[in-house]
Design an enzyme around this catalytic site. Structure first.
Site, PDB file in Angstrom:
ATOM      1  N   GLU A  86       0.837  -1.205   0.000  1.00 12.69           N
ATOM      2  CA  GLU A  86       0.000   0.000   0.000  1.00 12.69           C
ATOM      3  C   GLU A  86       0.873   1.258   0.000  1.00 12.69           C
ATOM      4  O   GLU A  86       0.597   2.220  -0.706  1.00 12.69           O
ATOM      5  CB  GLU A  86      -0.904  -0.018   1.234  1.00 12.69           C
ATOM      6  N   GLU A  89       2.321   1.854  -3.394  1.00  9.08           N
ATOM      7  CA  GLU A  89       1.312   2.448  -4.281  1.00  9.08           C
ATOM      8  C   GLU A  89       1.081   3.924  -3.939  1.00  9.08           C
ATOM      9  O   GLU A  89       0.973   4.774  -4.827  1.00  9.08           O
ATOM     10  CB  GLU A  89       0.005   1.654  -4.167  1.00  9.08           C
ATOM     11  N   CYS A 106      -8.632  -2.308   3.385  1.00  7.68           N
ATOM     12  CA  CYS A 106      -8.736  -3.594   4.091  1.00  7.68           C
ATOM     13  C   CYS A 106     -10.085  -3.862   4.743  1.00  7.68           C
ATOM     14  O   CYS A 106     -10.281  -4.908   5.321  1.00  7.68           O
ATOM     15  CB  CYS A 106      -7.607  -3.757   5.093  1.00  7.68           C
ATOM     16  N   SER A 126      -6.790   1.642  -2.708  1.00  2.00           N
ATOM     17  CA  SER A 126      -5.547   0.975  -3.084  1.00  2.00           C
ATOM     18  C   SER A 126      -5.906  -0.395  -3.639  1.00  2.00           C
ATOM     19  O   SER A 126      -6.836  -1.044  -3.160  1.00  2.00           O
ATOM     20  CB  SER A 126      -4.684   0.820  -1.835  1.00  2.00           C
ATOM     21  N   GLU A 168     -15.735 -11.262   1.901  1.00  2.00           N
ATOM     22  CA  GLU A 168     -14.490 -10.895   1.195  1.00  2.00           C
ATOM     23  C   GLU A 168     -13.780 -12.137   0.647  1.00  2.00           C
ATOM     24  O   GLU A 168     -13.328 -12.145  -0.504  1.00  2.00           O
ATOM     25  CB  GLU A 168     -13.548 -10.152   2.148  1.00  2.00           C
ATOM     26  N   CYS A 311     -11.899  -2.275  13.659  1.00  2.00           N
ATOM     27  CA  CYS A 311     -12.198  -3.714  13.767  1.00  2.00           C
ATOM     28  C   CYS A 311     -12.401  -4.183  15.209  1.00  2.00           C
ATOM     29  O   CYS A 311     -13.056  -5.196  15.441  1.00  2.00           O
ATOM     30  CB  CYS A 311     -11.092  -4.532  13.135  1.00  2.00           C
TER      31      CYS A 311
HETATM   32 FE1  SF4 Z   1     -14.492  -3.472   8.386  1.00  2.00          FE
HETATM   33 FE2  SF4 Z   1     -15.759  -3.955  10.650  1.00  2.00          FE
HETATM   34 FE3  SF4 Z   1     -14.778  -5.955   9.241  1.00  2.00          FE
HETATM   35 FE4  SF4 Z   1     -13.102  -4.317  10.488  1.00  2.00          FE
HETATM   36  S1  SF4 Z   1     -14.581  -5.669  11.462  1.00  2.00           S
HETATM   37  S2  SF4 Z   1     -12.900  -5.078   8.372  1.00  2.00           S
HETATM   38  S3  SF4 Z   1     -14.199  -2.367  10.334  1.00  2.00           S
HETATM   39  S4  SF4 Z   1     -16.438  -4.585   8.598  1.00  2.00           S
END
Ligand code: SF4
Length: 382
Positions: A86, A89, A106, A126, A168, A311
């Protein structure tokens, strides 16, 4: 499913892969590798009666070893790798008039929101994959080769604070091969606690263990990925040194610390003011993006996290019942982990340097792009 991605704060129930993980753990043909996200180690212990903000890294690793994982590695290694790609970039965009602001990429909860709601800004994020996905791609390539294993015989399990990470891992364009997934199963922090209880492991007395190498070694910069402002700060620690050629003596950017949900910080690099926007919560993300779209704000770098406090407040974490004090304690705990690390900049992680020397050649190389980068798509709601 889609509900997972649009509901990162966890009001909806997650799809559980616990049974699949148990099955692979007892299958002798499978080499089962686990990675743990930065935010898990400062929250898991709450499920076993400990105070919010208790750091339980050693017990987390000890419990995973008792559960039978062949290797216990760390998403934080992937976070250091994410910073290298990152920051490369970001430096390129700054020096070559590239698309600015660059957005750290992320948080899949928020990336999906951007794909649906701001397709005109699709060049902003990114192209570097998230730590979870970089880690998976490296296990199924570099590690498979080193361990003399067929990537199809390796199962990669992630322990994440997040529900959107399940989505994801299923994004087709994020996987580095059409033949297998880079990350096979994603379990949340709560689901891991359930497995530990199902196995009859006493978390309070579980012996503390250390991560396996080479994919278990990480820096303080990786630890703060789990809190708001942390990814931007980690990226700056590296970008600053790369752009100035000077050692960054004070590694903490106080302007990027803090608990507020929307903030702008300024950092001087080589006489240029670099402006950084930090937000969490999708409402704030929208405000920031609308200001950018309408040219009301001029920024170089943005970090957006969908969940409260980043997170640490993810939808897969032990419930905090809307109590932000719990989240603050987890944030503070990540800062403690950062401060107690000998190495606090991603580009100084010796195992990352070795990975480039032995395998990836150099940051931003063709090989690094093939394995560690992705692209984003304009998406319809259904
Ligand atoms: Fe995004 Fe929440 Fe997942 Fe962290 S825990 S990557 S802030 S959705």
């Amino acid at each position: 499913g889609q509900c997972v991605a649009v509901c990162p704060t966890g009001a909806l129930e997650e799809d559980s892969y616990i049974d699949y993980v148990w099955k692979d753990l007892v299958n002798e043909k499978k080499h089962v590798v686990v990675q743990t996200a930065p935010a898990v180690r400062v929250a898991l212990a709450e499920e076993f009666g400990f105070e919010p903000g208790t750091i339980s890294t050693g017990k987390l690793v000890g419990a995973l070893k008792l559960l039978g994982f062949d290797k216990v590695f760390d998403t934080n290694f992937g976070a250091d790798l994410t910073i290298i790609e990152e920051a490369t970039e970001f430096k390129e965009r700054l020096e070559n008039d590239g698309f600015l602001p660059m957005l750290t990429s992320c948080c899949p909860g928020w990336i999906k929101f951007l794909e649906h709601q701001f397709p005109d800004l699709i060049e902003m994020p990114s192209s570097a994959k998230s730590p979870q996905q970089m880690f998976g791609a490296i296990v199924k390539s570099f590690y498979a080769q080193k361990a003399n294993l067929d990537p199809k015989d390796i199962t990669v399990v992630s322990i994440m604070p997040c529900l959107a990470k399940k989505y994801e891992a299923s994004r087709k364009e994020i996987n580095s091969s059409p033949d297998y997934k880079d990350v096979d199963y994603v379990l949340t922090t709560r689901e891991l606690a359930k497995m530990i209880k199902e196995a009859g492991i006493n978390f309070t007395t579980v012996p503390e263990r250390a991560y396996d190498n080479p994919l278990g070694e990480s820096t303080g910069a990786a630890a703060i990925f789990g809190r708001t402002g942390g990814v931007a700060e980690a990226a700056l620690r590296t970008t600053y040194e790369w752009l100035t050629g000077k050692e960054l003596k004070t590694v903490e950017f106080q302007a990027l610390h803090g608990y507020e949900s929307l903030r702008v910080a300024e950092v001087e690099i080589n006489g240029q003011i670099i402006k950084i926007g930090v937000a969490y919560g999708l409402g704030n993300a929208r405000k920031l993006l609308e200001a950018i779209r309408n040219k009301k704000i001029d920024l170089h770098l943005i970090e957006i996290m969908a969940c409260p406090g980043g997170c640490v407040g993810g939808g897969g974490q032990p419930y905090h019942h809307g109590n932000f004090e719990v989240i603050k304690k987890r944030i503070d705990a990540l800062n403690v982990i950062d401060r107690t690390k000998v190495i606090r900049k991603s580009h100084e992680n010796p195992y990352i340097l070795r990975l480039y020397n032995e395998y990836l050649e150099k940051p931003g190389s063709d090989k690094a792009h093939k394995l560690l980068h992705t692209h984003y798509l304009e998406r319809e709601w259904l």
